[in-house]
Design a protein around this motif. Structure first.
Motif, mmCIF file in Angstrom:
data_model
loop_
_atom_site.group_PDB
_atom_site.id
_atom_site.type_symbol
_atom_site.label_atom_id
_atom_site.label_comp_id
_atom_site.label_asym_id
_atom_site.label_seq_id
_atom_site.Cartn_x
_atom_site.Cartn_y
_atom_site.Cartn_z
ATOM 1 N N TYR A 35 0.838 -1.201 0.000
ATOM 2 C CA TYR A 35 0.000 0.000 0.000
ATOM 3 C C TYR A 35 0.879 1.258 0.000
ATOM 4 O O TYR A 35 0.596 2.230 -0.717
ATOM 5 N N LYS A 36 1.916 1.235 0.788
ATOM 6 C CA LYS A 36 2.816 2.383 0.859
ATOM 7 C C LYS A 36 3.597 2.542 -0.441
ATOM 8 O O LYS A 36 3.835 3.680 -0.891
ATOM 9 N N GLU A 37 3.975 1.436 -1.029
ATOM 10 C CA GLU A 37 4.683 1.510 -2.304
ATOM 11 C C GLU A 37 3.790 2.104 -3.380
ATOM 12 O O GLU A 37 4.246 2.931 -4.188
ATOM 13 N N ASP A 38 2.524 1.690 -3.405
ATOM 14 C CA ASP A 38 1.576 2.255 -4.381
ATOM 15 C C ASP A 38 1.402 3.756 -4.160
ATOM 16 O O ASP A 38 1.306 4.532 -5.121
ATOM 17 N N THR A 39 1.348 4.151 -2.890
ATOM 18 C CA THR A 39 1.194 5.571 -2.568
ATOM 19 C C THR A 39 2.405 6.360 -3.046
ATOM 20 O O THR A 39 2.275 7.437 -3.644
ATOM 21 N N TRP A 40 3.588 5.838 -2.789
ATOM 22 C CA TRP A 40 4.820 6.522 -3.205
ATOM 23 C C TRP A 40 4.906 6.599 -4.731
ATOM 24 O O TRP A 40 5.316 7.638 -5.273
ATOM 25 N N ASN A 41 4.508 5.540 -5.416
ATOM 26 C CA ASN A 41 4.521 5.565 -6.884
ATOM 27 C C ASN A 41 3.543 6.601 -7.418
ATOM 28 O O ASN A 41 3.831 7.282 -8.416
ATOM 29 N N ARG A 42 2.384 6.739 -6.756
ATOM 30 C CA ARG A 42 1.411 7.755 -7.162
ATOM 31 C C ARG A 42 2.013 9.163 -6.990
ATOM 32 O O ARG A 42 1.823 10.025 -7.858
ATOM 33 N N ILE A 43 2.730 9.344 -5.919
ATOM 34 C CA ILE A 43 3.369 10.644 -5.682
ATOM 35 C C ILE A 43 4.440 10.909 -6.733
ATOM 36 O O ILE A 43 4.534 12.012 -7.294
ATOM 37 N N LYS A 44 5.253 9.901 -7.033
ATOM 38 C CA LYS A 44 6.351 10.065 -7.986
ATOM 39 C C LYS A 44 5.833 10.362 -9.395
ATOM 40 O O LYS A 44 6.497 11.052 -10.178
ATOM 41 N N LYS A 45 4.653 9.837 -9.738
ATOM 42 C CA LYS A 45 4.085 10.099 -11.049
ATOM 43 C C LYS A 45 3.629 11.544 -11.188
ATOM 44 O O LYS A 45 3.580 12.092 -12.296
ATOM 45 N N THR A 46 3.257 12.137 -10.073
ATOM 46 C CA THR A 46 2.724 13.502 -10.098
ATOM 47 C C THR A 46 3.799 14.563 -9.832
ATOM 48 O O THR A 46 3.777 15.641 -10.427
ATOM 49 N N TYR A 47 4.732 14.231 -8.932
ATOM 50 C CA TYR A 47 5.774 15.191 -8.561
ATOM 51 C C TYR A 47 7.153 14.532 -8.667
ATOM 52 O O TYR A 47 7.302 13.335 -8.409
ATOM 53 N N ASN A 48 8.131 15.334 -9.014
ATOM 54 C CA ASN A 48 9.509 14.850 -9.085
ATOM 55 C C ASN A 48 10.134 14.956 -7.691
ATOM 56 O O ASN A 48 10.847 15.905 -7.368
ATOM 57 N N VAL A 49 9.843 13.962 -6.874
ATOM 58 C CA VAL A 49 10.276 13.990 -5.470
ATOM 59 C C VAL A 49 11.490 13.075 -5.280
ATOM 60 O O VAL A 49 11.450 11.915 -5.718
ATOM 61 N N PRO A 50 12.553 13.563 -4.641
ATOM 62 C CA PRO A 50 13.708 12.698 -4.381
ATOM 63 C C PRO A 50 13.363 11.606 -3.381
ATOM 64 O O PRO A 50 12.591 11.830 -2.440
ATOM 65 N N ASP A 51 13.925 10.426 -3.573
ATOM 66 C CA ASP A 51 13.624 9.300 -2.685
ATOM 67 C C ASP A 51 14.057 9.573 -1.248
ATOM 68 O O ASP A 51 13.498 9.000 -0.301
ATOM 69 N N LEU A 52 15.055 10.448 -1.079
ATOM 70 C CA LEU A 52 15.529 10.765 0.272
ATOM 71 C C LEU A 52 14.442 11.452 1.107
ATOM 72 O O LEU A 52 14.526 11.472 2.332
ATOM 73 N N ALA A 53 13.445 12.005 0.429
ATOM 74 C CA ALA A 53 12.380 12.720 1.144
ATOM 75 C C ALA A 53 11.253 11.789 1.567
ATOM 76 O O ALA A 53 10.311 12.220 2.227
ATOM 77 N N GLN A 54 11.331 10.507 1.220
ATOM 78 C CA GLN A 54 10.223 9.596 1.474
ATOM 79 C C GLN A 54 9.885 9.482 2.964
ATOM 80 O O GLN A 54 8.713 9.461 3.343
ATOM 81 N N ARG A 55 10.899 9.408 3.809
ATOM 82 C CA ARG A 55 10.657 9.241 5.253
ATOM 83 C C ARG A 55 9.786 10.372 5.792
ATOM 84 O O ARG A 55 8.781 10.129 6.488
ATOM 85 N N VAL A 56 10.132 11.598 5.457
ATOM 86 C CA VAL A 56 9.384 12.744 5.971
ATOM 87 C C VAL A 56 8.011 12.833 5.311
ATOM 88 O O VAL A 56 7.014 13.157 5.962
#
Length: 292
Positions: free
Chosen positions: A45-66
Protein backbone atom coordinates in the motif's frame (compact mmCIF):
# COMPACT_ATOMS: atom_id res chain seq x y z
CA UNK A 1 10.73 19.35 -5.88
CA UNK A 2 13.34 20.77 -3.56
CA UNK A 3 14.17 19.52 -0.06
CA UNK A 4 15.97 21.24 2.81
CA UNK A 5 18.79 19.89 4.98
CA UNK A 6 16.30 17.76 6.92
CA UNK A 7 14.77 16.13 3.79
CA UNK A 8 11.58 18.18 4.12
CA UNK A 9 10.02 19.33 0.83
CA UNK A 10 10.13 23.14 0.53
CA UNK A 11 9.79 25.72 -2.19
CA UNK A 12 7.03 27.27 -4.25
CA UNK A 13 5.12 24.01 -4.58
CA UNK A 14 5.69 22.71 -1.05
CA UNK A 15 2.22 23.56 0.26
CA UNK A 16 0.55 22.21 -2.88
CA UNK A 17 2.58 19.00 -2.61
CA UNK A 18 1.60 18.29 0.99
CA UNK A 19 -2.03 19.08 0.21
CA UNK A 20 -1.84 16.41 -2.48
CA UNK A 21 -0.32 14.00 0.05
CA UNK A 22 -3.20 14.77 2.42
CA UNK A 23 -5.65 13.87 -0.33
CA UNK A 24 -3.94 10.51 -0.79
CA UNK A 25 -4.15 9.90 2.97
CA UNK A 26 -7.92 10.28 2.68
CA UNK A 27 -8.23 7.63 -0.01
CA UNK A 28 -9.32 4.41 1.75
CA UNK A 29 -8.77 2.35 -1.39
CA UNK A 30 -5.16 3.49 -1.49
CA UNK A 31 -4.44 3.56 2.25
CA UNK A 32 -6.95 1.36 4.09
CA UNK A 33 -8.45 2.61 7.34
CA UNK A 34 -8.69 -0.82 8.97
CA UNK A 35 -5.22 -0.63 10.53
CA UNK A 36 -4.65 0.70 14.03
CA UNK A 37 -1.17 2.05 13.24
CA UNK A 38 0.55 3.42 10.14
CA UNK A 39 3.56 1.24 10.80
CA UNK A 40 1.60 -1.99 10.32
CA UNK A 41 0.02 -1.03 7.00
CA UNK A 42 1.15 -3.54 4.42
CA UNK A 43 4.19 -2.49 2.44
CA UNK A 44 2.55 -2.68 -0.98
CA UNK A 45 0.00 0.00 0.00
CA UNK A 46 2.82 2.38 0.86
CA UNK A 47 4.68 1.51 -2.30
CA UNK A 48 1.58 2.26 -4.38
CA UNK A 49 1.19 5.57 -2.57
CA UNK A 50 4.82 6.52 -3.21
CA UNK A 51 4.52 5.56 -6.88
CA UNK A 52 1.41 7.75 -7.16
CA UNK A 53 3.37 10.64 -5.68
CA UNK A 54 6.35 10.07 -7.99
CA UNK A 55 4.09 10.10 -11.05
CA UNK A 56 2.72 13.50 -10.10
CA UNK A 57 5.77 15.19 -8.56
CA UNK A 58 9.51 14.85 -9.09
CA UNK A 59 10.28 13.99 -5.47
CA UNK A 60 13.71 12.70 -4.38
CA UNK A 61 13.62 9.30 -2.68
CA UNK A 62 15.53 10.76 0.27
CA UNK A 63 12.38 12.72 1.14
CA UNK A 64 10.22 9.60 1.47
CA UNK A 65 10.66 9.24 5.25
CA UNK A 66 9.38 12.74 5.97
CA UNK A 67 6.66 12.56 3.33
CA UNK A 68 5.32 9.37 4.88
CA UNK A 69 5.38 11.04 8.30
CA UNK A 70 3.12 13.77 6.92
CA UNK A 71 0.84 11.23 5.26
CA UNK A 72 0.68 9.22 8.50
CA UNK A 73 -0.34 12.39 10.31
CA UNK A 74 -3.06 13.16 7.74
CA UNK A 75 -4.22 9.53 7.73
CA UNK A 76 -4.75 9.56 11.50
CA UNK A 77 -6.41 12.99 11.34
CA UNK A 78 -8.83 11.70 8.72
CA UNK A 79 -9.94 8.86 10.96
CA UNK A 80 -10.33 11.30 13.84
CA UNK A 81 -12.45 13.62 11.69
CA UNK A 82 -14.66 10.71 10.62
CA UNK A 83 -15.24 9.73 14.23
CA UNK A 84 -16.04 13.30 15.31
CA UNK A 85 -18.51 13.92 12.47
CA UNK A 86 -20.17 10.55 12.99
CA UNK A 87 -20.55 11.03 16.76
CA UNK A 88 -22.18 14.42 16.24
CA UNK A 89 -24.89 12.88 14.07
CA UNK A 90 -25.15 9.48 15.76
CA UNK A 91 -24.28 9.44 19.49
CA UNK A 92 -24.71 5.67 19.34
CA UNK A 93 -21.97 4.77 16.86
CA UNK A 94 -23.39 1.28 16.37
CA UNK A 95 -26.34 2.88 14.54
CA UNK A 96 -24.15 5.04 12.29
CA UNK A 97 -24.45 4.23 8.57
CA UNK A 98 -21.41 4.10 6.36
CA UNK A 99 -20.75 7.61 4.97
CA UNK A 100 -20.86 8.12 1.23
CA UNK A 101 -18.01 10.44 0.28
CA UNK A 102 -16.33 11.27 -3.00
CA UNK A 103 -14.18 8.25 -2.20
CA UNK A 104 -16.41 5.59 -0.70
CA UNK A 105 -15.21 3.81 2.43
CA UNK A 106 -15.36 0.03 1.91
CA UNK A 107 -17.84 -1.79 4.13
CA UNK A 108 -15.17 -3.91 5.83
CA UNK A 109 -13.15 -0.82 6.76
CA UNK A 110 -16.19 0.96 8.17
CA UNK A 111 -17.09 -2.06 10.28
CA UNK A 112 -13.53 -2.11 11.60
CA UNK A 113 -13.70 1.59 12.55
CA UNK A 114 -17.06 1.23 14.32
CA UNK A 115 -15.80 -1.80 16.24
CA UNK A 116 -12.64 0.04 17.27
CA UNK A 117 -14.40 3.25 18.27
CA UNK A 118 -16.91 1.40 20.44
CA UNK A 119 -14.37 -0.82 22.21
CA UNK A 120 -13.72 -0.14 25.90
CA UNK A 121 -9.97 0.25 25.32
CA UNK A 122 -10.56 2.91 22.67
CA UNK A 123 -13.12 4.72 24.80
CA UNK A 124 -10.63 4.94 27.69
CA UNK A 125 -7.90 6.15 25.34
CA UNK A 126 -10.25 8.70 23.77
CA UNK A 127 -11.22 10.10 27.18
CA UNK A 128 -7.56 10.52 28.18
CA UNK A 129 -6.75 12.23 24.88
CA UNK A 130 -9.65 14.65 25.29
CA UNK A 131 -8.41 15.57 28.76
CA UNK A 132 -4.91 16.14 27.41
CA UNK A 133 -6.18 18.35 24.58
CA UNK A 134 -8.27 20.41 27.01
CA UNK A 135 -5.08 21.28 28.90
CA UNK A 136 -3.23 22.32 25.78
CA UNK A 137 -2.56 26.06 25.79
CA UNK A 138 -0.50 26.31 22.62
CA UNK A 139 -1.41 25.52 19.05
CA UNK A 140 0.92 23.48 16.88
CA UNK A 141 0.17 24.48 13.31
CA UNK A 142 1.12 27.26 10.92
CA UNK A 143 -1.23 26.28 8.12
CA UNK A 144 -0.34 24.70 4.79
CA UNK A 145 3.12 26.27 4.59
CA UNK A 146 4.60 24.54 7.62
CA UNK A 147 7.60 25.35 9.78
CA UNK A 148 10.10 24.11 7.21
CA UNK A 149 8.74 26.53 4.61
CA UNK A 150 8.79 29.42 7.09
CA UNK A 151 12.45 28.63 7.79
CA UNK A 152 13.14 28.42 4.05
CA UNK A 153 11.56 31.83 3.48
CA UNK A 154 13.82 33.33 6.15
CA UNK A 155 16.86 31.67 4.56
CA UNK A 156 15.90 33.13 1.17
CA UNK A 157 15.59 36.61 2.67
CA UNK A 158 18.98 36.27 4.40
CA UNK A 159 21.17 34.18 2.03
CA UNK A 160 24.39 35.15 3.84
CA UNK A 161 23.22 33.81 7.21
CA UNK A 162 24.23 30.37 8.41
CA UNK A 163 20.56 29.46 8.73
CA UNK A 164 17.39 30.62 10.48
CA UNK A 165 17.46 30.26 14.25
CA UNK A 166 14.38 29.48 16.31
CA UNK A 167 14.24 33.16 17.27
CA UNK A 168 14.02 34.23 13.63
CA UNK A 169 11.40 31.59 12.85
CA UNK A 170 9.43 32.82 15.84
CA UNK A 171 9.57 36.42 14.58
CA UNK A 172 8.45 35.31 11.13
CA UNK A 173 5.49 33.41 12.55
CA UNK A 174 4.30 36.60 14.26
CA UNK A 175 3.41 37.84 10.77
CA UNK A 176 0.84 35.04 10.44
CA UNK A 177 -2.81 35.52 11.44
CA UNK A 178 -3.37 34.81 15.17
CA UNK A 179 -5.08 31.47 14.54
CA UNK A 180 -2.17 30.28 12.42
CA UNK A 181 0.63 31.14 14.84
CA UNK A 182 2.66 28.42 16.50
CA UNK A 183 4.05 28.44 19.98
CA UNK A 184 7.21 30.45 20.39
CA UNK A 185 9.90 27.99 19.34
CA UNK A 186 12.78 29.51 21.31
CA UNK A 187 15.06 26.81 22.63
CA UNK A 188 16.72 28.77 25.40
CA UNK A 189 16.82 28.23 29.13
CA UNK A 190 13.74 30.28 29.91
CA UNK A 191 11.69 28.49 27.24
CA UNK A 192 12.83 25.04 28.32
CA UNK A 193 12.18 25.78 31.98
CA UNK A 194 8.59 26.77 31.17
CA UNK A 195 7.65 24.46 28.29
CA UNK A 196 10.17 21.66 28.69
CA UNK A 197 12.63 19.94 26.41
CA UNK A 198 11.70 18.69 22.96
CA UNK A 199 9.66 15.53 23.17
CA UNK A 200 11.13 12.25 22.02
CA UNK A 201 11.87 12.30 18.31
CA UNK A 202 10.61 15.85 17.74
CA UNK A 203 11.98 19.38 17.66
CA UNK A 204 9.64 22.16 18.75
CA UNK A 205 9.04 24.72 16.02
CA UNK A 206 10.67 22.72 13.19
CA UNK A 207 7.83 20.54 11.93
CA UNK A 208 7.65 16.85 11.16
CA UNK A 209 10.77 14.96 10.17
CA UNK A 210 13.35 16.95 12.13
CA UNK A 211 15.01 14.86 14.82
CA UNK A 212 16.59 16.31 17.99
CA UNK A 213 19.84 14.46 17.28
CA UNK A 214 20.00 16.05 13.82
CA UNK A 215 19.03 19.51 15.00
CA UNK A 216 21.29 19.30 18.05
CA UNK A 217 18.55 19.62 20.66
CA UNK A 218 18.89 16.41 22.64
CA UNK A 219 19.08 17.05 26.40
CA UNK A 220 22.81 16.30 26.31
CA UNK A 221 23.39 18.66 23.38
CA UNK A 222 21.32 21.42 24.96
CA UNK A 223 23.22 21.19 28.25
CA UNK A 224 26.49 21.22 26.32
CA UNK A 225 25.36 24.24 24.31
CA UNK A 226 24.32 26.08 27.45
CA UNK A 227 27.77 25.44 28.92
CA UNK A 228 29.37 26.61 25.70
CA UNK A 229 27.21 29.74 25.61
CA UNK A 230 28.09 30.44 29.25
CA UNK A 231 31.80 30.05 28.47
CA UNK A 232 31.41 32.33 25.43
CA UNK A 233 29.63 34.90 27.57
CA UNK A 234 32.48 34.84 30.08
CA UNK A 235 34.99 35.23 27.24
CA UNK A 236 33.06 38.23 25.91
CA UNK A 237 33.03 39.80 29.37
CA UNK A 238 36.77 39.22 29.77
CA UNK A 239 37.42 40.72 26.35
CA UNK A 240 35.35 43.76 27.26
CA UNK A 241 37.28 44.15 30.52
CA UNK A 242 40.55 43.82 28.61
CA UNK A 243 39.42 46.49 26.15
CA UNK A 244 38.62 48.88 28.99
CA UNK A 245 42.01 48.22 30.63
CA UNK A 246 43.77 48.85 27.34
CA UNK A 247 41.92 52.13 26.91
CA UNK A 248 42.90 53.14 30.43
CA UNK A 249 46.51 52.19 29.77
CA UNK A 250 46.44 54.16 26.55
CA UNK A 251 45.09 57.15 28.44
CA UNK A 252 47.78 56.67 31.07
CA UNK A 253 50.42 56.48 28.35
CA UNK A 254 49.11 59.68 26.83
CA UNK A 255 49.13 61.30 30.26
CA UNK A 256 52.70 60.20 30.83
CA UNK A 257 53.72 61.71 27.50
CA UNK A 258 52.03 64.98 28.46
CA UNK A 259 53.73 64.97 31.85
CA UNK A 260 57.07 64.34 30.15
CA UNK A 261 56.40 67.26 27.81
CA UNK A 262 55.57 69.44 30.80
CA UNK A 263 58.78 68.38 32.54
CA UNK A 264 60.72 69.26 29.38
CA UNK A 265 58.95 72.61 29.19
CA UNK A 266 59.76 73.29 32.87
CA UNK A 267 63.42 72.52 32.23
CA UNK A 268 63.45 74.90 29.27
CA UNK A 269 61.76 77.60 31.35
CA UNK A 270 64.32 77.06 34.10
CA UNK A 271 67.13 77.37 31.54
CA UNK A 272 65.56 80.53 30.13
CA UNK A 273 65.30 82.02 33.65
CA UNK A 274 68.98 81.25 34.22
CA UNK A 275 69.88 82.86 30.90
CA UNK A 276 67.86 85.95 31.83
CA UNK A 277 69.71 86.27 35.12
CA UNK A 278 73.05 85.97 33.37
CA UNK A 279 72.01 88.58 30.84
CA UNK A 280 71.02 90.95 33.63
CA UNK A 281 74.35 90.41 35.37
CA UNK A 282 76.27 91.03 32.20
CA UNK A 283 74.14 94.07 31.40
CA UNK A 284 74.76 95.56 34.86
CA UNK A 285 78.51 94.96 34.50
CA UNK A 286 78.61 96.71 31.19
CA UNK A 287 76.62 99.65 32.50
CA UNK A 288 78.96 99.95 35.56
CA UNK A 289 82.05 100.15 33.36
CA UNK A 290 80.50 102.80 31.19
CA UNK A 291 79.65 105.09 34.07
CA UNK A 292 83.19 104.92 35.50
Amino acid sequence: MRRNDFDVIVGDYGAEFFTFCGTLARSPTLLPLDYHDWRVILKHYKEDTWNRIKKTYNVPDLAQRVVFMRIDHSWRDYKGELKKVTEEKYPNLLNAPRPINLVEIPETQWEYLIGRWTSSDWQDKSTKNKESRSKQTMSHTVGRRGFAQVAEDIRAENPDDEGPSRNKIDEKLEEQPPKMREMRPVQDKAFVEVVGLDSSGRVLGQGLGVKPITFGTTPKNIESRWQQEEAQREVRELREELRIVREELTEMGTLKEKLAEMDTLKERLTEMDAMKRQIKIITRGLLGRGSS
